[in-house]
Design a protein around this motif. Sequence first.
Motif, PDB file in Angstrom:
ATOM      1  N   ILE A 232       8.693   4.635 -10.356  1.00  0.00           N
ATOM      2  CA  ILE A 232       8.253   5.721 -11.225  1.00  0.00           C
ATOM      3  C   ILE A 232       6.910   5.371 -11.851  1.00  0.00           C
ATOM      4  CG2 ILE A 232      10.591   6.530 -11.746  1.00  0.00           C
ATOM      5  CD1 ILE A 232      10.353   5.067 -14.432  1.00  0.00           C
ATOM      6  N   PRO A 233       6.075   6.366 -12.118  1.00  0.00           N
ATOM      7  CA  PRO A 233       4.808   6.098 -12.793  1.00  0.00           C
ATOM      8  C   PRO A 233       5.070   5.547 -14.187  1.00  0.00           C
ATOM      9  CG  PRO A 233       4.831   8.309 -11.859  1.00  0.00           C
ATOM     10  CD  PRO A 233       6.219   7.769 -11.754  1.00  0.00           C
ATOM     11  N   ALA A 234       4.341   4.526 -14.580  1.00  0.00           N
ATOM     12  CA  ALA A 234       4.494   3.927 -15.916  1.00  0.00           C
ATOM     13  C   ALA A 234       3.488   4.594 -16.850  1.00  0.00           C
ATOM     14  CB  ALA A 234       4.284   2.427 -15.853  1.00  0.00           C
ATOM     15  N   THR A 235       3.686   5.862 -17.059  1.00  0.00           N
ATOM     16  CA  THR A 235       2.793   6.608 -17.939  1.00  0.00           C
ATOM     17  C   THR A 235       3.588   7.167 -19.096  1.00  0.00           C
ATOM     18  OG1 THR A 235       3.162   8.629 -16.680  1.00  0.00           O
ATOM     19  CG2 THR A 235       1.268   7.290 -16.057  1.00  0.00           C
ATOM     20  N   CYS A 236       2.926   7.384 -20.175  1.00  0.00           N
ATOM     21  CA  CYS A 236       3.565   8.040 -21.308  1.00  0.00           C
ATOM     22  C   CYS A 236       2.519   8.901 -21.996  1.00  0.00           C
ATOM     23  CB  CYS A 236       4.171   7.032 -22.272  1.00  0.00           C
ATOM     24  SG  CYS A 236       2.995   5.972 -23.096  1.00  0.00           S
ATOM     25  N   SER A 237       2.970   9.946 -22.631  1.00  0.00           N
ATOM     26  CA  SER A 237       2.043  10.816 -23.333  1.00  0.00           C
ATOM     27  C   SER A 237       1.769  10.250 -24.721  1.00  0.00           C
ATOM     28  CB  SER A 237       2.631  12.222 -23.463  1.00  0.00           C
ATOM     29  OG  SER A 237       3.736  12.201 -24.352  1.00  0.00           O
ATOM     30  N   VAL A 238       0.693  10.660 -25.298  1.00  0.00           N
ATOM     31  CA  VAL A 238       0.350  10.236 -26.648  1.00  0.00           C
ATOM     32  C   VAL A 238       1.435  10.699 -27.615  1.00  0.00           C
ATOM     33  CG1 VAL A 238      -1.332  10.539 -28.509  1.00  0.00           C
ATOM     34  CG2 VAL A 238      -2.111  10.203 -26.175  1.00  0.00           C
TER      35      VAL A 238
ATOM     36  N   GLY B 247       1.576  11.582  -8.697  1.00  0.00           N
ATOM     37  CA  GLY B 247       0.457  11.774  -9.619  1.00  0.00           C
ATOM     38  C   GLY B 247      -0.251  10.474  -9.952  1.00  0.00           C
ATOM     39  N   LEU B 248      -0.295   9.568  -8.985  1.00  0.00           N
ATOM     40  CA  LEU B 248      -0.902   8.258  -9.194  1.00  0.00           C
ATOM     41  C   LEU B 248      -2.323   8.206  -8.647  1.00  0.00           C
ATOM     42  CD1 LEU B 248       2.084   6.017  -8.085  1.00  0.00           C
ATOM     43  CD2 LEU B 248       1.316   6.433 -10.424  1.00  0.00           C
ATOM     44  N   SER B 249      -3.142   7.378  -9.288  1.00  0.00           N
ATOM     45  CA  SER B 249      -4.486   7.110  -8.769  1.00  0.00           C
ATOM     46  C   SER B 249      -4.790   5.634  -9.001  1.00  0.00           C
ATOM     47  CB  SER B 249      -5.525   8.012  -9.453  1.00  0.00           C
ATOM     48  OG  SER B 249      -5.516   7.807 -10.851  1.00  0.00           O
ATOM     49  N   ALA B 250      -5.925   5.180  -8.515  1.00  0.00           N
ATOM     50  CA  ALA B 250      -6.295   3.765  -8.612  1.00  0.00           C
ATOM     51  C   ALA B 250      -6.238   3.303 -10.063  1.00  0.00           C
ATOM     52  CB  ALA B 250      -7.688   3.554  -8.042  1.00  0.00           C
ATOM     53  N   GLY B 251      -5.621   2.150 -10.277  1.00  0.00           N
ATOM     54  CA  GLY B 251      -5.527   1.576 -11.613  1.00  0.00           C
ATOM     55  C   GLY B 251      -4.269   1.972 -12.376  1.00  0.00           C
ATOM     56  N   ASP B 252      -3.541   2.976 -11.895  1.00  0.00           N
ATOM     57  CA  ASP B 252      -2.305   3.373 -12.566  1.00  0.00           C
ATOM     58  C   ASP B 252      -1.236   2.303 -12.367  1.00  0.00           C
ATOM     59  OD1 ASP B 252      -3.453   5.726 -13.362  1.00  0.00           O
ATOM     60  OD2 ASP B 252      -2.408   6.980 -11.899  1.00  0.00           O
TER      61      ASP B 252
ATOM     62  N   THR C  51       0.851  -1.179   0.000  1.00  0.00           N
ATOM     63  CA  THR C  51       0.000   0.000   0.000  1.00  0.00           C
ATOM     64  C   THR C  51       0.889   1.232   0.000  1.00  0.00           C
ATOM     65  OG1 THR C  51      -1.724  -1.164   1.223  1.00  0.00           O
ATOM     66  CG2 THR C  51      -1.804   1.245   1.245  1.00  0.00           C
ATOM     67  N   ILE C  52       0.653   2.112  -0.974  1.00  0.00           N
ATOM     68  CA  ILE C  52       1.446   3.344  -1.078  1.00  0.00           C
ATOM     69  C   ILE C  52       0.636   4.471  -0.445  1.00  0.00           C
ATOM     70  CG2 ILE C  52       2.553   4.959  -2.661  1.00  0.00           C
ATOM     71  CD1 ILE C  52       2.716   2.628  -4.682  1.00  0.00           C
ATOM     72  N   ARG C  53       1.258   5.190   0.468  1.00  0.00           N
ATOM     73  CA  ARG C  53       0.575   6.268   1.177  1.00  0.00           C
ATOM     74  C   ARG C  53       0.020   7.316   0.223  1.00  0.00           C
ATOM     75  NH1 ARG C  53       3.784   7.832   6.638  1.00  0.00           N
ATOM     76  NH2 ARG C  53       4.102   5.727   7.396  1.00  0.00           N
TER      77      ARG C  53
END
Length: 81
Positions: free
Chosen positions: A44-50, A23-28, A13-15
């Motif tokens: 690190i967040p596994a996000t990328c921009s379009v 900048g994380l939310s459920a499902g990220d 569980t991440i605080r």
Amino acid sequence: MPSATITSKGQVTIRVSIRSDLGLSAGDRIEFVMNDVTSHYEVIPATCSVQSLKGILKKPAKPVSIDDMNAAIAGSGASAR
């Protein structure tokens, strides 16, 4: 320093404050990256921009018209029934 406990299922569980900072939310999704300098893992967040996906696919040799696209959609829709 914030800490967390790993459950028997391997879950952590991440605080809220850390999720907010990242900048994380459920499902990220997150990635664990080894920092070669410190020999520690970094989260690190596994996000990328379009925009980062630009150029991943080659341009088609022949442009496809709207009529061709509509025909392909209609054909695949008819075969799905």
